[in-house]
Design a protein around this motif. Structure first.
Motif, PDB file in Angstrom:
ATOM      1  N   SER A  36       0.857  -1.185   0.000  1.00 58.40           N
ATOM      2  CA  SER A  36       0.000   0.000   0.000  1.00 58.40           C
ATOM      3  C   SER A  36       0.895   1.239   0.000  1.00 58.40           C
ATOM      4  CB  SER A  36      -0.859  -0.029   1.272  1.00 58.40           C
ATOM      5  OG  SER A  36      -1.256   1.264   1.627  1.00 58.40           O
ATOM      6  N   ASN A  37       0.416   2.322  -0.581  1.00 59.05           N
ATOM      7  CA  ASN A  37       1.166   3.569  -0.449  1.00 59.05           C
ATOM      8  C   ASN A  37       0.516   4.486   0.577  1.00 59.05           C
ATOM      9  OD1 ASN A  37      -1.086   4.038  -1.868  1.00 59.05           O
ATOM     10  ND2 ASN A  37      -0.137   5.265  -3.501  1.00 59.05           N
ATOM     11  N   LEU A  38      -0.411   3.911   1.333  1.00 63.31           N
ATOM     12  CA  LEU A  38      -1.180   4.727   2.273  1.00 63.31           C
ATOM     13  C   LEU A  38      -0.631   4.692   3.695  1.00 63.31           C
ATOM     14  CD1 LEU A  38      -4.737   3.685   1.040  1.00 63.31           C
ATOM     15  CD2 LEU A  38      -3.601   5.876   0.655  1.00 63.31           C
TER      16      LEU A  38
ATOM     17  N   SER B 141      -0.929   8.975   3.616  1.00 66.59           N
ATOM     18  CA  SER B 141      -1.821   9.687   2.693  1.00 66.59           C
ATOM     19  C   SER B 141      -2.037  11.109   3.212  1.00 66.59           C
ATOM     20  CB  SER B 141      -3.153   8.968   2.627  1.00 66.59           C
ATOM     21  OG  SER B 141      -3.830   9.163   3.856  1.00 66.59           O
ATOM     22  N   LYS B 142      -2.955  11.802   2.581  1.00 65.32           N
ATOM     23  CA  LYS B 142      -3.246  13.179   3.016  1.00 65.32           C
ATOM     24  C   LYS B 142      -3.979  13.203   4.359  1.00 65.32           C
ATOM     25  CE  LYS B 142      -3.800  14.512  -1.735  1.00 65.32           C
ATOM     26  NZ  LYS B 142      -4.918  14.340  -2.657  1.00 65.32           N
TER      27      LYS B 142
ATOM     28  N   THR C 249      -7.678   1.315  -0.789  1.00 66.28           N
ATOM     29  CA  THR C 249      -6.846   1.685  -1.937  1.00 66.28           C
ATOM     30  C   THR C 249      -6.643   3.185  -2.076  1.00 66.28           C
ATOM     31  OG1 THR C 249      -8.828   1.528  -3.270  1.00 66.28           O
ATOM     32  CG2 THR C 249      -7.322  -0.363  -3.302  1.00 66.28           C
ATOM     33  N   SER C 250      -7.486   3.967  -1.455  1.00 68.94           N
ATOM     34  CA  SER C 250      -7.251   5.416  -1.548  1.00 68.94           C
ATOM     35  C   SER C 250      -7.850   6.109  -0.341  1.00 68.94           C
ATOM     36  CB  SER C 250      -7.875   5.980  -2.822  1.00 68.94           C
ATOM     37  OG  SER C 250      -9.263   6.137  -2.615  1.00 68.94           O
ATOM     38  N   SER C 251      -7.344   7.293  -0.053  1.00 66.20           N
ATOM     39  CA  SER C 251      -7.843   8.066   1.082  1.00 66.20           C
ATOM     40  C   SER C 251      -8.950   9.005   0.601  1.00 66.20           C
ATOM     41  CB  SER C 251      -6.700   8.861   1.703  1.00 66.20           C
ATOM     42  OG  SER C 251      -6.006   9.576   0.718  1.00 66.20           O
TER      43      SER C 251
END
Lengths: 378, 378
Positions: free
Chosen positions: B292-294, B325-326, B376-378
């Motif tokens: 994950s890149n989170l 993430s943000k 998968t995403s924020s």
């Protein structure tokens, strides 16, 4: 502090000069009952039990084992000594922890002054120490309840039957802004006639004085107000993150054995047996004291016990012995005769008094009465 | 607070939207080991046991069961994680009570100001609450140890490996007039390489994190100074008049089973099995986080474990997860995905962090990694 082992007791037979330690209310008297009648009270705990902090997520007191809660309710319903309907049960590591939990729960976190905690003398010594030892800003010791005259919030701790003197008690301050905590550790039918179903806001009970297992460190509170019960639970979470589940499981089992035996009218049921034992001990003790002109015992209340149907005089776990001789220091006087009791001053009373335990093992109690009867002059 | 029952877990199979509660460090991971290998760890307690408050009159800690003391010594000797020679063992109702006992023991009863208690951030949240909840005049919370700069007496609590972030720790203040309390709850070979025999003045350990029985509420302290050990004993006497003897008896038995299995080189001995389980879990977790890149996980120390001979990286009971993430509020972000962790702010750190338990039951842990991998995403 001296723990009497079997070897010690054998030595005592050989040595009349052995010190008799009746300082603590160590309820070892009950050991022989459980040796004779306790085969059903054995517990088996498998290795996988109790890896979780939690007992019951739905319960306000989330570390209370449901089995223990059920057994507490059955026990009170059997004895009829306290109302359990619509009460919150909070389990504690003995009633000592529950008292502190109750003080935390009823104190006012934003008050400028700590709330005063009082109890009518003679009172149970450790109350004062427990209130003072952490120098809490929430509560402080206010002394003898009879002398409390401030128009401020206060907490009165009422112990009934009272430790040390066995008297029936009710609140004495009765001012506005007061909270009363009832310590009912000794309100069981082996000690005193059960004359009413106690229905107070906060009631504390303990395994050690009801069925004798002091080493389990287990007590419970019956609490009317849900918010107070929640704050007590919070205290126990912060103090010890809950209460031993092994102790709860075991006490639940032993309570069930007690209740079952009474329901089946077993001739050696626990409270009957314990009542008889206390009655014999008090008879023995009164006889010794009456024959002597050196001591006296307090007048204690009599009544008809709704549990047993018997009419009897309170036969407390402690004798509040008074020296009627010239000796001003009754504790020191007894100590000269190698009997170690707890002096009256500790209980906010005169040194003419000394508290001695009546719940020691048979041999210790027999030695005690024998030794007392042999004291002929001060 | 949610306790997962077997029924809950079955429901989870059917329902991917089930909330995953990894807020607490409830060590239920160990339950399955004890179900599979725990037949020798069963205890049987006869009904007559433990009517006395006392365990051993000769011992400074008079409520410490000798069996438990012996088992503690054997366990440390096996693992090699702490010096026990010439140490006083004080038993407590979990290490939470022992921490408070240690604060009481090292504070100065006649000081005008309460002693400051500090710990290096990120620190175990309840320390602050435990220090503050009774508004004690003996001790007060002094915050992050890195920021402590007063020339006054202080207490530093050092947790190593640290909760929440798993780092090895030593004292950071190192000024004069300081006392250090070492909380070594996680210094066991399933979590971290044993690289030295800890030899500090006051060391706290707990059953819950060593062998998994959190419900027993049992911990112990190894204390160099006899007077400190006596004052800790006094605290526990005033707080709870001792510690459940059922819990002590049971833990003694389970410790013996653990030590015997290792001495007999049993292939499923406890610390080997638990090490393997933690290793698998951390491998699984790292894989998910790396894909994950989170999220990210902290770098943790590696070393050769003198107990097992293995060289490995610390694999803590908690993951100190950082949102890369943000999302500024990592706890809230996870909560949106129905994962309940404890936010960084609670530990005196940034909300970019969240602490999640790695010692839950298998099903909960598997669901956790599965759910994390699906974000998968924020």
């Amino acid at each position: 502090m001296k723990l009497k082992t079997t070897d010690d007791l054998h030595r005592e037979d050989e040595d009349d000069d052995e010190v008799i330690d009746v300082f603590h209310g160590d309820p070892t008297m009950y050991e022989s009952y459980w040796k004779q009648h306790g085969e059903k009270a054995m517990v088996v705990i498998p290795g996988w039990k109790f890896t979780s902090y939690f007992s019951s997520a739905e319960n306000l007191c989330w570390f209370l084992e449901p089995e223990f809660a059920n057994a507490v309710t059955r026990l009170h319903n059997l004895v009829g000594n306290a109302v359990t309907e619509d009460r919150n049960i909070v389990v504690g590591t003995g009633s000592t922890q529950l008292l502190q939990a109750a003080l935390y729960a009823v104190s006012l976190p934003n008050a400028t002054d700590p709330i005063q905690v009082v109890s009518a003398a003679p009172f149970y010594t450790p109350y004062q120490t427990i209130v003072e030892f952490l120098k809490s800003g929430l509560y402080t010791w206010g002394g003898d309840a009879y002398k409390f005259d401030k128009d401020k919030p206060y907490v009165e701790v009422v112990t009934s039957p009272n430790n040390p003197d066995g008297q029936s008690r009710s609140a004495v301050v009765n001012r506005r802004r007061g909270v009363v905590i009832h310590d009912l550790a000794y309100y069981w039918p082996q000690y005193t006639p059960i004359t009413y179903r106690a229905d107070h806001d906060i009631m504390l009970f303990t395994v050690s004085k009801s069925i004798g297992h002091a080493g389990s460190r287990l007590g419970w509170a019956l609490v009317k107000d849900r918010k107070i019960a929640m704050k007590m639970t919070e205290f126990i979470m912060l103090s010890t993150i809950g209460v031993s589940k092994e102790s709860q499981l075991r006490a639940a089992k032993i309570f069930r054995v007690v209740v079952d035996a009474h329901e089946h009218r077993d001739s050696s049921a626990f409270f009957d047996h314990s009542y008889e034992l206390m009655a014999r001990r008090w008879c023995q003790l009164r006889e010794v004291v009456e024959k002597s002109n050196l001591f006296s015992l307090p007048e204690l209340p009599s009544g008809k016990c709704s549990f047993s149907g018997r009419t009897f005089t309170t036969q407390p776990a402690f004798a509040w012995l008074k020296c009627e001789s010239k000796a001003e220091d009754c504790k020191g006087f007894l100590r000269n005769h190698k009997i170690i009791g707890r002096g009256g001053k500790h209980f906010g009373d005169s040194e003419k008094y000394v508290r001695i335990s009546v719940v020691s093992r048979d041999k210790v109690f027999d030695k005690l009465t024998e030794r007392l009867s042999n004291i002929t002059s001060s």
